[in-house]
Design an enzyme around this catalytic site. Sequence first.
Site, short mmCIF file in Angstrom:
data_model
loop_
_atom_site.label_atom_id
_atom_site.label_comp_id
_atom_site.label_asym_id
_atom_site.label_seq_id
_atom_site.Cartn_x
_atom_site.Cartn_y
_atom_site.Cartn_z
N HIS A 92 0.84 -1.21 0.00
CA HIS A 92 0.00 0.00 0.00
C HIS A 92 0.87 1.26 0.00
O HIS A 92 0.59 2.23 -0.70
CB HIS A 92 -0.90 0.04 1.24
CG HIS A 92 -1.92 -1.06 1.34
ND1 HIS A 92 -1.96 -1.95 2.39
CD2 HIS A 92 -2.94 -1.41 0.51
CE1 HIS A 92 -2.99 -2.79 2.21
NE2 HIS A 92 -3.58 -2.48 1.09
N LYS A 152 -16.04 -9.57 5.42
CA LYS A 152 -15.53 -10.36 6.55
C LYS A 152 -15.18 -9.43 7.69
O LYS A 152 -14.82 -8.29 7.49
CB LYS A 152 -14.28 -11.11 6.11
CG LYS A 152 -14.57 -12.38 5.33
CD LYS A 152 -13.34 -13.24 5.27
CE LYS A 152 -12.94 -13.48 3.82
NZ LYS A 152 -11.57 -13.89 3.66
N ARG A 191 -1.91 -6.20 -8.81
CA ARG A 191 -0.80 -7.13 -8.56
C ARG A 191 -0.80 -8.19 -9.66
O ARG A 191 -0.31 -7.96 -10.73
CB ARG A 191 -0.96 -7.76 -7.17
CG ARG A 191 -0.62 -6.80 -6.06
CD ARG A 191 -1.17 -7.23 -4.74
NE ARG A 191 -2.63 -7.12 -4.73
CZ ARG A 191 -3.39 -7.33 -3.68
NH1 ARG A 191 -2.84 -7.72 -2.56
NH2 ARG A 191 -4.69 -7.18 -3.74
N SER A 250 -2.54 -7.92 2.57
CA SER A 250 -2.84 -7.81 4.01
C SER A 250 -3.21 -9.18 4.57
O SER A 250 -2.85 -9.51 5.70
CB SER A 250 -4.01 -6.85 4.24
OG SER A 250 -3.65 -5.55 3.84
P1 ADP Z 1 -9.66 -4.14 -0.79
O1 ADP Z 1 -10.46 -4.91 0.21
O2 ADP Z 1 -10.38 -2.94 -1.33
O3 ADP Z 1 -9.01 -4.95 -1.87
P2 ADP Z 1 -6.98 -3.82 0.27
O4 ADP Z 1 -6.55 -3.07 1.47
O5 ADP Z 1 -6.71 -5.29 0.25
O6 ADP Z 1 -8.51 -3.50 0.11
O7 ADP Z 1 -6.34 -3.20 -1.02
C1 ADP Z 1 -6.55 -1.86 -1.36
C2 ADP Z 1 -5.90 -1.59 -2.69
O8 ADP Z 1 -4.49 -1.75 -2.59
C3 ADP Z 1 -6.34 -2.55 -3.81
O9 ADP Z 1 -6.39 -1.83 -5.03
C4 ADP Z 1 -5.24 -3.56 -3.86
O10 ADP Z 1 -5.10 -4.14 -5.14
C5 ADP Z 1 -4.05 -2.68 -3.54
N1 ADP Z 1 -2.94 -3.45 -2.98
C6 ADP Z 1 -2.91 -4.20 -1.86
N2 ADP Z 1 -1.70 -4.77 -1.68
C7 ADP Z 1 -0.93 -4.36 -2.73
C8 ADP Z 1 0.39 -4.63 -3.15
N3 ADP Z 1 1.21 -5.45 -2.49
N4 ADP Z 1 0.81 -4.04 -4.28
C9 ADP Z 1 -0.01 -3.24 -4.99
N5 ADP Z 1 -1.27 -2.97 -4.67
C10 ADP Z 1 -1.74 -3.52 -3.55
#
Ligand code: ADP
Length: 160
Positions: A18, A42, A91, A129
């Site tokens: 992030h 969740k 990703r 995450s």
């Molecule tokens: P969501 O539940 O909306 O997917 P996340 O917190 O998992 O929330 O992810 C938020 C955004 O950050 C999404 O667009 C996700 O693809 C991006 N993201 C999460 N981890 C990474 C990473 N390692 N590299 C690039 N983008 C990421």
Amino acid sequence: MTRIAIYPGSFDPVTRGHEDIVRRSLQLADKLVVAVAVNLDKAPLFTLDERVNLLKTVFQDESRVEVRSFDGLLADFAREEGARIVIRGLRAFSDFDYESQMALMNRQLYPELETVFLVPALHLTYLSSSLVREVARLNGDVSTLVHPVVDQTLREKFSG
Ligand code: ADP
């Protein structure tokens, strides 16, 4: 004109992936609103306040980053914030199907809103995450994958 972008997500918790996307976004926008989603399918590991506070700490030196929580439609929140750019990270190719559906739906709801997909540094491509939570739960070392304050908070969470 100030270019405001919005970066929505669960951030449960914020990872180096992030952080990478936030720093890349700052090259495209004057101000970035990191928008923490209240509604989750969740139950999250971290409460909304914890997720927001971790993000605030991680980005405390970035004056152009603002951390906010939001409930309801992203399109409505983006309008309220005066944002016309949504940032999402891509990703693997597997992200694409869901992300393109979301982008098209958000355009339907708010035609002036453009979704921009950013690709992280190669070594962060497989970071999520959910993986961080899983490894931390099993007492694995995630210190290179998250900010030190997140690492510390995960340890506290799982030590009791
Ligand atoms: P969501 O539940 O909306 O997917 P996340 O917190 O998992 O929330 O992810 C938020 C955004 O950050 C999404 O667009 C996700 O693809 C991006 N993201 C999460 N981890 C990474 C990473 N390692 N590299 C690039 N983008 C990421």
